[in-house]
Design a protein around this motif. Structure first.
Motif, PDB file in Angstrom:
ATOM      1  N   PRO A 145      43.435  52.619 -26.756  1.00 54.79           N
ATOM      2  CA  PRO A 145      43.820  52.720 -25.347  1.00 54.79           C
ATOM      3  C   PRO A 145      43.520  51.409 -24.629  1.00 54.79           C
ATOM      4  O   PRO A 145      42.559  50.709 -24.974  1.00 54.79           O
ATOM      5  CB  PRO A 145      42.927  53.862 -24.828  1.00 54.79           C
ATOM      6  N   ASN A 146      44.334  51.089 -23.619  1.00 51.54           N
ATOM      7  CA  ASN A 146      44.074  49.879 -22.845  1.00 51.54           C
ATOM      8  C   ASN A 146      43.302  50.217 -21.566  1.00 51.54           C
ATOM      9  O   ASN A 146      42.854  51.359 -21.389  1.00 51.54           O
ATOM     10  CB  ASN A 146      45.379  49.132 -22.529  1.00 51.54           C
ATOM     11  N   ARG A 147      43.155  49.247 -20.704  1.00 51.35           N
ATOM     12  CA  ARG A 147      42.368  49.426 -19.477  1.00 51.35           C
ATOM     13  C   ARG A 147      42.940  50.550 -18.600  1.00 51.35           C
ATOM     14  O   ARG A 147      42.183  51.344 -18.045  1.00 51.35           O
ATOM     15  CB  ARG A 147      42.331  48.116 -18.693  1.00 51.35           C
ATOM     16  N   VAL A 148      44.277  50.625 -18.491  1.00 52.39           N
ATOM     17  CA  VAL A 148      44.913  51.634 -17.638  1.00 52.39           C
ATOM     18  C   VAL A 148      44.567  53.035 -18.102  1.00 52.39           C
ATOM     19  O   VAL A 148      44.169  53.902 -17.303  1.00 52.39           O
ATOM     20  CB  VAL A 148      46.443  51.431 -17.624  1.00 52.39           C
ATOM     21  N   LEU A 149      44.725  53.300 -19.396  1.00 47.38           N
ATOM     22  CA  LEU A 149      44.446  54.631 -19.925  1.00 47.38           C
ATOM     23  C   LEU A 149      42.960  54.954 -19.865  1.00 47.38           C
ATOM     24  O   LEU A 149      42.561  56.092 -19.573  1.00 47.38           O
ATOM     25  CB  LEU A 149      44.949  54.739 -21.370  1.00 47.38           C
ATOM     26  N   PHE A 150      42.124  53.949 -20.109  1.00 45.43           N
ATOM     27  CA  PHE A 150      40.674  54.177 -20.060  1.00 45.43           C
ATOM     28  C   PHE A 150      40.250  54.611 -18.655  1.00 45.43           C
ATOM     29  O   PHE A 150      39.486  55.569 -18.495  1.00 45.43           O
ATOM     30  CB  PHE A 150      39.923  52.915 -20.458  1.00 45.43           C
ATOM     31  N   ILE A 151      40.736  53.905 -17.641  1.00 43.52           N
ATOM     32  CA  ILE A 151      40.363  54.248 -16.265  1.00 43.52           C
ATOM     33  C   ILE A 151      40.876  55.640 -15.892  1.00 43.52           C
ATOM     34  O   ILE A 151      40.211  56.382 -15.162  1.00 43.52           O
ATOM     35  CB  ILE A 151      40.886  53.175 -15.292  1.00 43.52           C
ATOM     36  N   ASP A 152      42.038  56.010 -16.407  1.00 43.90           N
ATOM     37  CA  ASP A 152      42.552  57.352 -16.155  1.00 43.90           C
ATOM     38  C   ASP A 152      41.608  58.409 -16.732  1.00 43.90           C
ATOM     39  O   ASP A 152      41.296  59.411 -16.074  1.00 43.90           O
ATOM     40  CB  ASP A 152      43.953  57.493 -16.769  1.00 43.90           C
ATOM     41  N   ARG A 153      41.150  58.208 -17.957  1.00 42.24           N
ATOM     42  CA  ARG A 153      40.226  59.166 -18.576  1.00 42.24           C
ATOM     43  C   ARG A 153      38.860  59.141 -17.892  1.00 42.24           C
ATOM     44  O   ARG A 153      38.208  60.185 -17.761  1.00 42.24           O
ATOM     45  CB  ARG A 153      40.089  58.866 -20.071  1.00 42.24           C
ATOM     46  N   LEU A 154      38.447  57.971 -17.461  1.00 39.29           N
ATOM     47  CA  LEU A 154      37.190  57.863 -16.722  1.00 39.29           C
ATOM     48  C   LEU A 154      37.281  58.631 -15.399  1.00 39.29           C
ATOM     49  O   LEU A 154      36.333  59.313 -14.992  1.00 39.29           O
ATOM     50  CB  LEU A 154      36.859  56.388 -16.455  1.00 39.29           C
ATOM     51  N   THR A 155      38.438  58.546 -14.754  1.00 41.10           N
ATOM     52  CA  THR A 155      38.654  59.270 -13.499  1.00 41.10           C
ATOM     53  C   THR A 155      38.600  60.778 -13.726  1.00 41.10           C
ATOM     54  O   THR A 155      38.032  61.519 -12.909  1.00 41.10           O
ATOM     55  CB  THR A 155      40.020  58.889 -12.894  1.00 41.10           C
ATOM     56  N   GLN A 156      39.183  61.237 -14.821  1.00 39.95           N
ATOM     57  CA  GLN A 156      39.132  62.674 -15.149  1.00 39.95           C
ATOM     58  C   GLN A 156      37.690  63.131 -15.353  1.00 39.95           C
ATOM     59  O   GLN A 156      37.299  64.212 -14.891  1.00 39.95           O
ATOM     60  CB  GLN A 156      39.960  62.948 -16.398  1.00 39.95           C
TER      61      GLN A 156
END
Length: 425
Positions: A268-279
């Motif tokens: 995963p890249n930064r965009v997907l990581f931040i999305d999962r972190l937000t969840q």
């Protein structure tokens, strides 16, 4: 309006009168015939706007001649009137029937189906030719069914996609020819035509479904299934319009991969990581005592290796590093490449900070084994910063910033180690 030929028992005038009275509400003319002569029935067959209502008891009295003629001419436009349960039970599998006493509601409902079958199977030739010309020229698959989900016609594209010829498909239940399954769960998808007819509305094919062809091959399909209505709004059947969307799915998957995954490591890249972190951040608000952590990992000395041996070897080293990080985590954890030699890790649902520390130690221990790249032994170390979720964090990126700060503190202390972020220090 159609003409209805009625074969009834003359010894039951009350019943005959009731039948005629009720049917005249739906038909322009009701003709009562006293005997079941084969040539009369044959004449009815020639008239595409007529169908037959017969008292089941007269079949025996006429030595079965009505049934014989029906079988010879393959009529679906025959209604049998009976109140005898044993007869009804046997004949119900093959023919439309009425119960006695004759009910107006039932007559309207049941008579519509033979009319539709008759028009669809025989039809007015000009209209039928136009209809066939239209669906045969369409660039997508088309399947038309009756109200019982039996296939009435299928166009050449549908033949190609399903693997069933038109002659093979006609008369079969829809699910025999048009079998769908969920691409993720492999579960079969129910009869969409029946669902569309029941709801009386157009339905889209499920987003992630595959059509299982006759030979067992599978393709992604999409489009709609719609109820077919008569002049009075009654549902006569269903039409499925579908097309092969496999190429579109491949393109979509590639776009998603490019948008959310690193092209070199596949992580995963930064965009997907931040999305999962937000969840995870939102989950912690709903669930008391839910704890998670972020680890920020920076490779020590990677730039020097990249400059010395070239980007080709550097990319291979990044791929090996990504596999090492994945092996150091649980199945549900996330590791992402942020770019260059930086990686971020999300550990969800942990007990306390000790779980995060153990992961950092495990990564350091795994890095003690040199990487074998193009017959060269390369030894790397990493500086790791750890940040534990805390109510003081107002948004997910605050946690990521804390982990980044802890990682830089590690580098200042000599690299090749880890540090837990401390807001007081």
């Amino acid at each position: 309006m159609s003409n209805l030929k009625v074969f009834l028992d003359e010894e039951k005038p009350a019943q005959t009168c009731s039948v005629k009275k009720n049917l005249q509400k739906f038909w322009s003319r009701v003709l009562k015939v006293n005997d079941a002569i084969e040539k009369i029935i044959a004449k009815v067959v020639e008239n595409i706007q007529s169908f037959i209502l017969s008292d089941i008891l007269l079949i025996k009295e006429c030595n079965g001649r009505i049934a014989v003629v029906v079988q010879r001419y393959h009529l679906d436009s025959v209604l049998y009137l009976t109140g005898i349960w044993k007869i009804t039970k046997n004949i119900n599998k093959y023919f439309t029937h009425f119960y006695k006493p004759f009910i107006t509601r039932d007559s309207h409902m049941v008579s519509k189906m033979p009319t539709f079958n008759n028009q669809l199977s025989r039809g007015f030739q000009p209209q039928r030719q136009n209809f066939n010309a239209v669906i045969n020229s369409m660039g997508c698959g088309v399947i038309v069914t009756d109200v019982n989900s039996c296939i009435k016609t299928i166009n050449p594209v549908a033949e190609k996609l399903t693997g069933w010829s038109k002659n093979e498909a006609i008369g079969k239940n829809l699910l025999e020819v048009f079998l769908l399954k969920d691409a993720d769960t492999e579960e079969e998808i129910g009869n969409l035509a029946a669902r569309a007819m029941k709801r009386g509305e157009i339905l889209n094919l499920p987003e992630n479904c595959k059509l299982v062809a006759k030979n067992g091959s599978e393709i992604s399909v999409g489009d709609t299934v719609s109820p077919v209505r008569g002049d009075e709004g009654e549902i006569l059947g269903a039409v499925l319009v579908f097309q092969d969307i496999s190429k579109r799915k491949t393109i979509e998957a590639e776009l998603i991969r490019n948008a959310f995954y690193d092209s070199i490591t596949g992580l995963p890249n930064r965009v997907l990581f931040i999305d999962r972190l937000t969840q995870a951040f939102e989950h912690s608000k709903r669930r008391k005592n839910y704890c998670f952590a972020v680890l920020f990992v920076d490779l020590d000395g990677f730039k020097g290796i990249n400059d010395k041996f070239g980007h080709g070897m550097g990319d291979k080293l990044l791929i090996d590093i990504s596999q090492l990080l994945k092996r150091s985590l649980r199945a549900g954890d996330t590791v992402a490449r942020f770019g260059g030699d930086e990686f971020a890790i999300l550990l969800e649902d942990i007990k306390d900070v000790s779980d995060a520390i153990n992961v950092a130690i495990r990564i350091q221990e795994n890095l003690e084994t040199p990487f074998d790249i193009n017959e060269r032994k390369i030894l790397l170390t990493a500086s790791i910063g750890i940040a534990l979720s805390n109510p003081r964090h107002q948004e997910p990126l605050n946690l990521l910033d804390d982990a980044d700060k802890a990682m830089y503190q590690t580098k200042q202390q000599g690299k090749a180690g880890y540090r837990v972020f401390d807001a007081e220090s």
